[in-house]
Design a protein around this motif. Sequence first.
Motif, short mmCIF file in Angstrom:
data_model
loop_
_atom_site.label_atom_id
_atom_site.label_comp_id
_atom_site.label_asym_id
_atom_site.label_seq_id
_atom_site.Cartn_x
_atom_site.Cartn_y
_atom_site.Cartn_z
N GLN A 100 0.85 -1.19 0.00
CA GLN A 100 0.00 0.00 0.00
C GLN A 100 0.88 1.24 0.00
O GLN A 100 1.73 1.40 0.88
CB GLN A 100 -0.91 0.00 1.23
CG GLN A 100 -1.94 1.11 1.22
CD GLN A 100 -2.90 1.02 0.04
OE1 GLN A 100 -3.27 -0.05 -0.41
NE2 GLN A 100 -3.27 2.17 -0.48
N PRO A 101 0.72 2.13 -0.99
CA PRO A 101 1.56 3.33 -1.03
C PRO A 101 1.35 4.23 0.18
O PRO A 101 0.23 4.39 0.66
CB PRO A 101 1.08 4.04 -2.31
CG PRO A 101 0.44 2.97 -3.13
CD PRO A 101 -0.16 2.02 -2.15
N VAL A 102 2.44 4.79 0.66
CA VAL A 102 2.40 5.79 1.71
C VAL A 102 2.41 7.14 1.00
O VAL A 102 3.35 7.45 0.27
CB VAL A 102 3.61 5.66 2.66
CG1 VAL A 102 3.61 6.78 3.68
CG2 VAL A 102 3.61 4.30 3.33
N VAL A 103 1.36 7.91 1.20
CA VAL A 103 1.20 9.19 0.50
C VAL A 103 1.48 10.33 1.46
O VAL A 103 0.94 10.36 2.57
CB VAL A 103 -0.22 9.33 -0.08
CG1 VAL A 103 -0.40 10.66 -0.80
CG2 VAL A 103 -0.54 8.17 -1.03
N GLN A 104 2.33 11.26 1.01
CA GLN A 104 2.58 12.50 1.75
C GLN A 104 2.48 13.64 0.76
O GLN A 104 3.42 13.89 0.00
CB GLN A 104 3.96 12.47 2.41
CG GLN A 104 4.04 11.52 3.57
CD GLN A 104 5.34 11.66 4.33
OE1 GLN A 104 6.36 12.09 3.79
NE2 GLN A 104 5.30 11.29 5.60
N GLY A 105 1.34 14.29 0.77
CA GLY A 105 1.11 15.40 -0.16
C GLY A 105 1.09 14.93 -1.60
O GLY A 105 0.27 14.09 -1.97
N GLU A 106 2.01 15.47 -2.38
CA GLU A 106 2.08 15.17 -3.81
C GLU A 106 3.04 14.03 -4.13
O GLU A 106 3.32 13.76 -5.28
CB GLU A 106 2.51 16.43 -4.59
CG GLU A 106 1.60 17.62 -4.38
CD GLU A 106 0.19 17.36 -4.87
OE1 GLU A 106 0.03 16.94 -6.02
OE2 GLU A 106 -0.76 17.56 -4.09
N ARG A 107 3.54 13.37 -3.11
CA ARG A 107 4.50 12.27 -3.30
C ARG A 107 3.99 11.02 -2.60
O ARG A 107 3.26 11.08 -1.63
CB ARG A 107 5.86 12.65 -2.76
CG ARG A 107 6.45 13.86 -3.46
CD ARG A 107 7.96 13.81 -3.41
NE ARG A 107 8.53 14.71 -4.39
CZ ARG A 107 8.86 14.37 -5.63
NH1 ARG A 107 8.68 13.16 -6.05
NH2 ARG A 107 9.39 15.24 -6.46
N ALA A 108 4.44 9.87 -3.12
CA ALA A 108 4.08 8.59 -2.51
C ALA A 108 5.24 7.62 -2.70
O ALA A 108 6.08 7.80 -3.59
CB ALA A 108 2.81 8.04 -3.15
N LEU A 109 5.27 6.59 -1.86
CA LEU A 109 6.29 5.56 -1.94
C LEU A 109 5.62 4.22 -1.67
O LEU A 109 4.81 4.10 -0.76
CB LEU A 109 7.39 5.81 -0.91
CG LEU A 109 8.55 4.82 -0.89
CD1 LEU A 109 9.34 4.90 -2.19
CD2 LEU A 109 9.45 5.09 0.30
N ALA A 110 5.96 3.23 -2.50
CA ALA A 110 5.40 1.88 -2.33
C ALA A 110 6.48 0.86 -2.60
O ALA A 110 7.44 1.12 -3.33
CB ALA A 110 4.22 1.66 -3.28
N THR A 111 6.32 -0.32 -2.02
CA THR A 111 7.23 -1.42 -2.29
C THR A 111 6.54 -2.43 -3.18
O THR A 111 5.31 -2.61 -3.13
CB THR A 111 7.69 -2.12 -1.00
OG1 THR A 111 6.55 -2.59 -0.30
CG2 THR A 111 8.49 -1.19 -0.13
N VAL A 112 7.33 -3.09 -4.01
CA VAL A 112 6.85 -4.15 -4.89
C VAL A 112 7.83 -5.30 -4.76
O VAL A 112 9.04 -5.10 -4.89
CB VAL A 112 6.76 -3.68 -6.36
CG1 VAL A 112 6.30 -4.81 -7.26
CG2 VAL A 112 5.86 -2.46 -6.49
N THR A 113 7.31 -6.49 -4.49
CA THR A 113 8.17 -7.67 -4.41
C THR A 113 7.62 -8.74 -5.36
O THR A 113 6.41 -8.82 -5.59
CB THR A 113 8.24 -8.24 -2.99
OG1 THR A 113 6.93 -8.61 -2.57
CG2 THR A 113 8.82 -7.23 -2.02
#
Length: 162
Positions: A100-113
């Motif tokens: 699940q992406p972590v969203v902070q404002g206009e940016r997000a980070l997610a992991t894919v394995t």
Amino acid sequence: MRQFTAAIVIAFMSAGGAQAFEDPRALLDAIYQPYASGARHDGLEQFYSTRLKALYAANLQRQSADPAGVPVDPNAPDLLSFDPFIEGQNSLLLDLAIGQPVVQGERALATVTFHNFDHTSLLGVALVREADGWKVDDIASMGSDENWLLSWLLQYDPFGLN
């Protein structure tokens, strides 16, 4: 006549530009859905941010001439010809898991394995919201085999050729 017009509109939409993603998870699902079924994308640039597209363009330009300005063989292989979403050219993805992406404002980070053939991958995908929706801004491989950051590979010459 209505059917003809509808067919033209549908053809135009399917052949047209990139789809806008209002949610970072929807973007990641769209990226990985074809790989899960053994298919490939026609063009990955539709998923890239403006910044990442510019890095690809600059990388391609640098590869067209050597440091002395002599044109490089146009048939020479692209140094970055791999698909960064699968860490290779071919895919047989198993155990695909998109965090699940972590969203902070206009940016997000997610992991894919996933496992691609016999290679285990752990990717960090940085996303950015642009005017036309969410886009991939960078990809980092954090697996145990090889570690790389896509923007770094595009910006600098890790092979010492340029």
